[in-house]
Design a protein around this motif. Structure first.
Motif, short mmCIF file in Angstrom:
data_model
loop_
_atom_site.label_atom_id
_atom_site.label_comp_id
_atom_site.label_asym_id
_atom_site.label_seq_id
_atom_site.Cartn_x
_atom_site.Cartn_y
_atom_site.Cartn_z
N LYS A 170 25.99 61.17 35.53
CA LYS A 170 27.39 61.32 35.92
C LYS A 170 27.63 61.20 37.43
CE LYS A 170 31.34 64.25 34.93
NZ LYS A 170 31.82 65.42 34.24
N GLU A 171 26.85 61.92 38.23
CA GLU A 171 27.07 61.92 39.68
C GLU A 171 26.74 60.58 40.33
OE1 GLU A 171 25.47 65.27 41.77
OE2 GLU A 171 26.29 66.68 40.30
N ARG A 172 25.95 59.75 39.64
CA ARG A 172 25.59 58.43 40.15
C ARG A 172 26.50 57.34 39.58
NH1 ARG A 172 20.16 58.26 42.30
NH2 ARG A 172 19.07 60.21 41.98
N TYR A 173 27.39 57.72 38.65
CA TYR A 173 28.33 56.80 38.00
C TYR A 173 27.61 55.70 37.21
CZ TYR A 173 31.41 58.98 41.42
OH TYR A 173 32.08 59.88 42.19
N ILE A 174 26.42 56.01 36.69
CA ILE A 174 25.60 55.03 35.99
C ILE A 174 25.26 55.53 34.59
CG2 ILE A 174 23.35 53.86 35.94
CD1 ILE A 174 24.97 52.74 38.17
N THR A 175 25.31 54.61 33.62
CA THR A 175 24.85 54.87 32.26
C THR A 175 23.90 53.75 31.87
OG1 THR A 175 26.94 55.95 31.66
CG2 THR A 175 25.57 55.15 29.85
N PHE A 176 22.77 54.14 31.28
CA PHE A 176 21.78 53.16 30.84
C PHE A 176 21.74 53.12 29.33
CE2 PHE A 176 20.13 54.78 34.90
CZ PHE A 176 19.95 53.59 35.59
N VAL B 137 19.27 52.46 26.41
CA VAL B 137 17.81 52.45 26.23
C VAL B 137 17.50 52.07 24.78
CG1 VAL B 137 15.70 53.83 26.37
CG2 VAL B 137 17.57 54.27 27.98
N TYR B 138 16.64 51.07 24.63
CA TYR B 138 16.22 50.60 23.31
C TYR B 138 14.73 50.36 23.35
CZ TYR B 138 15.83 47.55 19.22
OH TYR B 138 15.48 46.99 18.02
N LYS B 139 14.00 51.00 22.46
CA LYS B 139 12.53 50.89 22.40
C LYS B 139 11.91 51.15 23.78
CE LYS B 139 12.11 48.11 18.29
NZ LYS B 139 11.49 46.96 17.64
N ASN B 140 12.36 52.22 24.43
CA ASN B 140 11.85 52.69 25.72
C ASN B 140 12.13 51.78 26.92
OD1 ASN B 140 10.76 55.01 24.47
ND2 ASN B 140 8.98 53.81 23.83
N LEU B 141 13.02 50.80 26.76
CA LEU B 141 13.36 49.91 27.87
C LEU B 141 14.86 49.91 28.13
CD1 LEU B 141 11.19 46.78 26.99
CD2 LEU B 141 10.67 48.56 28.67
N LEU B 142 15.24 49.69 29.39
CA LEU B 142 16.66 49.59 29.74
C LEU B 142 17.16 48.21 29.33
CD1 LEU B 142 16.66 51.12 33.35
CD2 LEU B 142 16.79 52.28 31.15
N ILE B 143 18.17 48.18 28.46
CA ILE B 143 18.74 46.90 28.02
C ILE B 143 20.21 46.76 28.42
CG2 ILE B 143 17.15 46.65 26.08
CD1 ILE B 143 19.75 47.45 24.36
N ASP B 144 20.78 47.83 28.98
CA ASP B 144 22.19 47.84 29.36
C ASP B 144 22.33 48.78 30.55
OD1 ASP B 144 24.99 47.93 29.51
OD2 ASP B 144 25.27 48.56 27.44
N ILE B 145 22.96 48.31 31.62
CA ILE B 145 23.23 49.16 32.78
C ILE B 145 24.72 49.09 33.04
CG2 ILE B 145 22.77 49.63 35.21
CD1 ILE B 145 20.16 48.03 34.92
N ARG B 146 25.36 50.27 33.05
CA ARG B 146 26.81 50.35 33.24
C ARG B 146 27.14 51.19 34.47
NH1 ARG B 146 28.92 51.31 27.04
NH2 ARG B 146 27.72 49.58 26.17
N SER B 147 28.23 50.82 35.12
CA SER B 147 28.69 51.59 36.27
C SER B 147 30.20 51.75 36.21
CB SER B 147 28.32 50.87 37.57
OG SER B 147 28.88 51.57 38.69
N ASP B 148 30.64 52.97 36.49
CA ASP B 148 32.06 53.24 36.65
C ASP B 148 32.32 53.83 38.04
OD1 ASP B 148 30.93 55.72 36.17
OD2 ASP B 148 32.41 56.35 34.70
N ASP B 149 31.59 53.30 39.01
CA ASP B 149 31.68 53.73 40.40
C ASP B 149 33.11 53.52 40.90
OD1 ASP B 149 31.56 53.80 43.28
OD2 ASP B 149 29.40 53.52 43.12
N PRO B 150 33.72 54.55 41.51
CA PRO B 150 35.09 54.42 42.03
C PRO B 150 35.25 53.28 43.03
CG PRO B 150 34.45 56.72 42.01
CD PRO B 150 33.22 55.92 41.65
N MET B 151 34.18 52.95 43.76
CA MET B 151 34.24 51.84 44.71
C MET B 151 34.54 50.53 43.97
SD MET B 151 31.24 50.31 47.13
CE MET B 151 30.41 49.53 45.75
N LEU B 152 33.92 50.34 42.81
CA LEU B 152 34.16 49.13 42.02
C LEU B 152 35.54 49.12 41.40
CD1 LEU B 152 30.73 48.90 40.15
CD2 LEU B 152 31.52 47.47 42.03
#
Length: 133
Positions: A46-52, A54-69
């Motif tokens: 939450k504090e980093r504005y990032i959501t990952f 995870v599928y089979k122990n790997l990152l397959i999606d990286i999301r950001s809702d950073d206020p700067m963006l």
């Protein structure tokens, strides 16, 4: 954003798609919360504005809702680069702009444009590995 996206990364994030969950946990620790959608587990920092995703122990999606963006408007984005795909979500009141980034897709999520607000501000971005099974 294009150079980062082609390398499986987004702005303000230390990790790229394909990173193992162990590396993520070592560097950032446990997420603030987790949520499952189908076979994918979403880890939110939450504090980093990032959501990952995870599928089979790997990152397959990286999301950001950073206020700067979120200062970016639909009109400015489309002026900067023509989307590869653009569509409205059928059940959500959202509008998607999609850019192909090699083996990844960068999806920009906006509120659905209206007559009152024809160029809404960005809600979030999501970089997805299109090759996961």
């Amino acid at each position: 954003m294009s150079q980062l996206g082609n390398h499986g990364k987004i702005i303000n994030c230390d990790f790229s798609l394909g990173t193992s969950e162990q590396v993520l946990l070592q560097k950032w620790g446990k997420p603030d919360y987790k949520d499952n959608i189908g076979l994918i587990e979403y880890w939110n920092y939450k504090e980093r504005y990032i959501t990952f995703g995870v599928y089979k122990n790997l990152l397959i999606d990286i999301r950001s809702d950073d206020p700067m963006l979120q200062k970016l408007t639909l009109e400015k984005l489309k002026e900067a680069r023509k989307p590869d795909k653009e569509y409205d979500h059928m059940s959500l009141n959202q509008h998607f702009i999609v850019y192909n980034m090699g083996k990844y897709k960068l999806r920009m999520v906006f509120p659905k444009p209206t007559k009152k607000v024809p160029s809404p501000n960005l809600i979030s971005i999501s970089l997805v590995d299109i090759n996961y099974p």
